[in-house]
Write a protein that holds these residues in place. Sequence first.
Motif, PDB file in Angstrom:
ATOM      1  N   THR A   3      49.064  75.153  48.594  1.00  0.00           N
ATOM      2  CA  THR A   3      50.544  75.072  47.873  1.00  0.00           C
ATOM      3  C   THR A   3      51.456  75.537  48.935  1.00  0.00           C
ATOM      4  OG1 THR A   3      49.462  75.179  45.768  1.00  0.00           O
ATOM      5  CG2 THR A   3      51.961  75.288  46.032  1.00  0.00           C
ATOM      6  N   ILE A   4      52.371  74.594  49.389  1.00  0.00           N
ATOM      7  CA  ILE A   4      53.438  74.787  50.141  1.00  0.00           C
ATOM      8  C   ILE A   4      54.763  74.693  49.490  1.00  0.00           C
ATOM      9  CG2 ILE A   4      54.487  74.411  52.457  1.00  0.00           C
ATOM     10  CD1 ILE A   4      51.087  72.872  51.703  1.00  0.00           C
ATOM     11  N   LYS A   5      55.716  75.747  49.635  1.00  0.00           N
ATOM     12  CA  LYS A   5      56.811  75.796  48.854  1.00  0.00           C
ATOM     13  C   LYS A   5      58.211  75.845  49.972  1.00  0.00           C
ATOM     14  CE  LYS A   5      54.858  77.255  44.386  1.00  0.00           C
ATOM     15  NZ  LYS A   5      55.251  78.489  43.269  1.00  0.00           N
ATOM     16  N   HIS A   6      59.272  75.530  49.279  1.00  0.00           N
ATOM     17  CA  HIS A   6      60.563  76.019  50.104  1.00  0.00           C
ATOM     18  C   HIS A   6      60.557  77.659  49.680  1.00  0.00           C
ATOM     19  CE1 HIS A   6      64.631  76.645  50.694  1.00  0.00           C
ATOM     20  NE2 HIS A   6      65.198  75.323  50.987  1.00  0.00           N
ATOM     21  N   GLU A   7      61.047  78.269  50.915  1.00  0.00           N
ATOM     22  CA  GLU A   7      60.854  79.888  50.718  1.00  0.00           C
ATOM     23  C   GLU A   7      61.817  80.254  49.610  1.00  0.00           C
ATOM     24  OE1 GLU A   7      62.028  84.054  52.091  1.00  0.00           O
ATOM     25  OE2 GLU A   7      63.278  82.333  52.331  1.00  0.00           O
ATOM     26  N   ILE A  53      59.438  78.230  54.671  1.00  0.00           N
ATOM     27  CA  ILE A  53      58.132  77.843  54.018  1.00  0.00           C
ATOM     28  C   ILE A  53      57.354  79.097  53.403  1.00  0.00           C
ATOM     29  CG2 ILE A  53      58.309  75.470  54.969  1.00  0.00           C
ATOM     30  CD1 ILE A  53      55.860  76.193  56.546  1.00  0.00           C
ATOM     31  N   VAL A  54      56.532  78.837  52.376  1.00  0.00           N
ATOM     32  CA  VAL A  54      55.650  79.779  51.926  1.00  0.00           C
ATOM     33  C   VAL A  54      54.360  78.889  51.787  1.00  0.00           C
ATOM     34  CG1 VAL A  54      55.065  81.214  49.999  1.00  0.00           C
ATOM     35  CG2 VAL A  54      57.450  81.164  50.702  1.00  0.00           C
ATOM     36  N   VAL A  55      53.213  79.474  51.868  1.00  0.00           N
ATOM     37  CA  VAL A  55      51.799  78.533  51.862  1.00  0.00           C
ATOM     38  C   VAL A  55      51.092  79.600  51.154  1.00  0.00           C
ATOM     39  CG1 VAL A  55      50.179  77.740  53.184  1.00  0.00           C
ATOM     40  CG2 VAL A  55      52.354  77.562  53.762  1.00  0.00           C
ATOM     41  N   THR A  56      50.282  79.296  50.002  1.00  0.00           N
ATOM     42  CA  THR A  56      49.185  79.891  49.411  1.00  0.00           C
ATOM     43  C   THR A  56      47.975  78.992  49.262  1.00  0.00           C
ATOM     44  OG1 THR A  56      49.933  79.052  47.257  1.00  0.00           O
ATOM     45  CG2 THR A  56      50.748  81.088  48.000  1.00  0.00           C
ATOM     46  N   TYR A  57      46.577  79.764  49.237  1.00  0.00           N
ATOM     47  CA  TYR A  57      45.461  79.344  49.400  1.00  0.00           C
ATOM     48  C   TYR A  57      44.646  79.432  48.131  1.00  0.00           C
ATOM     49  CZ  TYR A  57      46.460  79.232  54.261  1.00  0.00           C
ATOM     50  OH  TYR A  57      46.946  78.766  55.735  1.00  0.00           O
ATOM     51  N   GLY A  87      51.069  93.523  54.648  1.00  0.00           N
ATOM     52  CA  GLY A  87      51.806  94.181  54.142  1.00  0.00           C
ATOM     53  C   GLY A  87      52.892  93.362  53.369  1.00  0.00           C
ATOM     54  N   ASP A  88      54.032  93.699  53.512  1.00  0.00           N
ATOM     55  CA  ASP A  88      55.395  93.043  53.016  1.00  0.00           C
ATOM     56  C   ASP A  88      55.481  91.569  53.789  1.00  0.00           C
ATOM     57  OD1 ASP A  88      56.204  95.199  51.606  1.00  0.00           O
ATOM     58  OD2 ASP A  88      57.556  96.005  52.949  1.00  0.00           O
ATOM     59  N   GLN A  89      55.056  91.669  55.071  1.00  0.00           N
ATOM     60  CA  GLN A  89      55.106  90.261  55.562  1.00  0.00           C
ATOM     61  C   GLN A  89      54.264  89.078  54.980  1.00  0.00           C
ATOM     62  OE1 GLN A  89      55.940  92.969  57.592  1.00  0.00           O
ATOM     63  NE2 GLN A  89      57.860  92.208  57.279  1.00  0.00           N
ATOM     64  N   ASP A  90      53.287  89.655  54.448  1.00  0.00           N
ATOM     65  CA  ASP A  90      52.542  88.551  53.818  1.00  0.00           C
ATOM     66  C   ASP A  90      52.310  88.816  52.435  1.00  0.00           C
ATOM     67  OD1 ASP A  90      50.543  90.490  53.564  1.00  0.00           O
ATOM     68  OD2 ASP A  90      48.941  89.352  54.578  1.00  0.00           O
ATOM     69  N   HIS A  91      53.264  89.659  51.733  1.00  0.00           N
ATOM     70  CA  HIS A  91      53.169  90.023  50.275  1.00  0.00           C
ATOM     71  C   HIS A  91      51.713  90.460  49.851  1.00  0.00           C
ATOM     72  CE1 HIS A  91      54.820  89.153  45.843  1.00  0.00           C
ATOM     73  NE2 HIS A  91      54.996  90.382  46.305  1.00  0.00           N
ATOM     74  N   GLN A  92      51.504  91.435  50.774  1.00  0.00           N
ATOM     75  CA  GLN A  92      50.040  92.109  50.388  1.00  0.00           C
ATOM     76  C   GLN A  92      48.966  91.108  50.318  1.00  0.00           C
ATOM     77  OE1 GLN A  92      53.220  93.198  48.830  1.00  0.00           O
ATOM     78  NE2 GLN A  92      53.345  94.513  50.614  1.00  0.00           N
ATOM     79  N   GLY A  93      49.015  90.018  51.216  1.00  0.00           N
ATOM     80  CA  GLY A  93      47.850  89.198  51.112  1.00  0.00           C
ATOM     81  C   GLY A  93      47.986  87.984  50.137  1.00  0.00           C
ATOM     82  N   ARG A  94      49.145  87.803  49.691  1.00  0.00           N
ATOM     83  CA  ARG A  94      49.244  86.946  48.506  1.00  0.00           C
ATOM     84  C   ARG A  94      49.727  85.427  49.271  1.00  0.00           C
ATOM     85  NH1 ARG A  94      51.852  91.203  46.102  1.00  0.00           N
ATOM     86  NH2 ARG A  94      50.864  91.856  43.935  1.00  0.00           N
ATOM     87  N   HIS A  95      50.235  85.382  50.234  1.00  0.00           N
ATOM     88  CA  HIS A  95      50.686  84.093  50.718  1.00  0.00           C
ATOM     89  C   HIS A  95      51.383  84.344  52.323  1.00  0.00           C
ATOM     90  CE1 HIS A  95      54.571  85.472  48.830  1.00  0.00           C
ATOM     91  NE2 HIS A  95      55.064  86.005  50.113  1.00  0.00           N
ATOM     92  N   VAL A  96      51.336  83.137  52.952  1.00  0.00           N
ATOM     93  CA  VAL A  96      51.949  83.286  54.517  1.00  0.00           C
ATOM     94  C   VAL A  96      53.380  82.695  54.218  1.00  0.00           C
ATOM     95  CG1 VAL A  96      52.035  81.930  56.664  1.00  0.00           C
ATOM     96  CG2 VAL A  96      49.953  82.558  55.357  1.00  0.00           C
ATOM     97  N   ARG A  97      54.257  83.443  54.768  1.00  0.00           N
ATOM     98  CA  ARG A  97      55.735  83.198  54.656  1.00  0.00           C
ATOM     99  C   ARG A  97      56.628  83.212  56.139  1.00  0.00           C
ATOM    100  NH1 ARG A  97      60.694  86.506  53.196  1.00  0.00           N
ATOM    101  NH2 ARG A  97      59.436  88.379  53.502  1.00  0.00           N
ATOM    102  N   ILE A  98      57.393  82.145  56.318  1.00  0.00           N
ATOM    103  CA  ILE A  98      58.458  82.118  57.308  1.00  0.00           C
ATOM    104  C   ILE A  98      59.621  81.921  56.492  1.00  0.00           C
ATOM    105  CG2 ILE A  98      59.184  80.908  59.224  1.00  0.00           C
ATOM    106  CD1 ILE A  98      56.538  79.776  59.520  1.00  0.00           C
ATOM    107  N   PRO A  99      60.695  82.985  56.556  1.00  0.00           N
ATOM    108  CA  PRO A  99      61.955  83.066  55.767  1.00  0.00           C
ATOM    109  C   PRO A  99      62.610  81.663  56.483  1.00  0.00           C
ATOM    110  CG  PRO A  99      61.313  85.108  56.753  1.00  0.00           C
ATOM    111  CD  PRO A  99      60.128  84.166  57.414  1.00  0.00           C
TER     112      PRO A  99
END
Length: 539
Positions: A437-441, A477-481, A513-525
Amino acid sequence: MIRIRSLIVVAAVCCLFNANAQTPDMPRLVKKGNYFQLLVDHKPYLILGGELGNSSASSKTYMKPIWAKLKKMNLNTVIVPVYWELMEPEEGKFNFTLVDYHIKAARENHLKLVLLWFGSWKNSMSCYAPRWVKTNEARFPRTKDKIGKPQEILTPFNKDNLKADKSAFVKLMQHLKKTDVQHTVIAVQVENEIGMLPNARSYDDAANRSFQQAVPAQFMNYLQKNKEILLPEIKAIWQRNGYKTAGNWEDIFGKGLVTDEIFTAWYFAVYVNEITSAGKAQYHLPMYLNAALNRPNVDPGAYPSGGPLPHIMDIWKAGAPAIDILAPDFYFPNFQHWADLYTRTANPLFIPEIKFERGDDAKAFFAFGNYNCLSFSPFSIESTETPQKEPIGKAYHILGQLTPLIAKYAPMGTVKGFLFDKDSVTKKVKLGNYLLTIKHEYALGWSPGSKDDTWPQTGGIIICVAPDEFYVAGTGIVVTYEPLGNSKKAGLLSVDEGHFKLSKWIPGRIMNGDQDHQGRHVRIPVYEYNIQHVKAYTY
């Protein structure tokens, strides 16, 4: 003796043919199924380009400081006009000084070139025809509107117009073959944004005669042979008139502006095909033609009609088979709509010109990830005063690193692109062992801008290189699996920010940590640009 002479003649003809054919070291298009690649220096090549403003390339002095600007934006290719009026100021006397300068300057800056042939037509008009053409209307006639008023448009129904343009283009291609031994020029655009105005067809005497004659057999044969795979726009028109196979233009397609435009497109296409074929016979570079897009719900004639537009692409494929690609120039909103139309057939997305504005960075990620895109090129790219800050340059920095991966994995269907704004926030796609699932950040609601009425366009590209391994790149973008086909959960085994150097991955920060929200998603601001190497797992 006669037999020996015959063999010598045959050998000479074969040598001539082979000399004119495309050789393995030349830039060339290759096709595997419906997938195209542009090969340059033997490698797949994505044009990370910029098109110069119409007049910039007319002066060496004006151009000198521009090359440094282009390098600061991480371009690998510059799209440069060649002006017929300057190249052949007197009939039969050619001046290649400007062409040679641009090739030399591009080489010195480690850039490739695409040349735009501003010949018979540029944005419909014949403004770049030489003076000796413009001032001799008896020999080089123009189109006429319904009341017989001549337009600043050379008519495609005249052999002298065609002969003069073709002669100049052939000389250009001969010169490139002789002088550009390093293949700095990788493609050529034949003419520019062809289209009829202010009517959908010309009413000059030759055009009127052709309109009353039978539709050419070449076109009718194409329609019949490709009846089941014609684009719906042309098929519907032909069907409404009973799928007739003989008659004049109105017999086959009915009366009205639609038929006028089809008629115009055919004769434009045949004209361009002859010029293109003659040029390729001298030097076989990839050649394309661009279109000024038609505004929806506007009648033919109110927009530049008859060019390689999406609703009449079949006419161009029938009449101009020597043209390799039909290409859109983007100045309207709804980028995906137009890109979808141009890729309905075996036609790669090739964008020689797009409005230079914020959002181009997101569109570039989307274009190269979602389509068989070969070129992206903002127009008048030299107009910026802050090249090092341009978002498109930051996107090109990423896309240049990813080109080998895109070339390798796109034919396998494991490269995907995404484009977001506030009206289009979420996409889902299956890649490897996962549903992504890919979203607008801004959809996370964390950033101050997430409360604004409008959001900046963001975009990204995801390359799946193994069932559990991905490269995620882009901006905003934000990506979850989620795992496919079982009740387990997906986690992020590792997320490393980094870059490629000579196709080798160089890891940098570990994005935990904070950069992947403690393993919840991949994020590029939003407003940041990077590549992250992701390994997922299930538990």
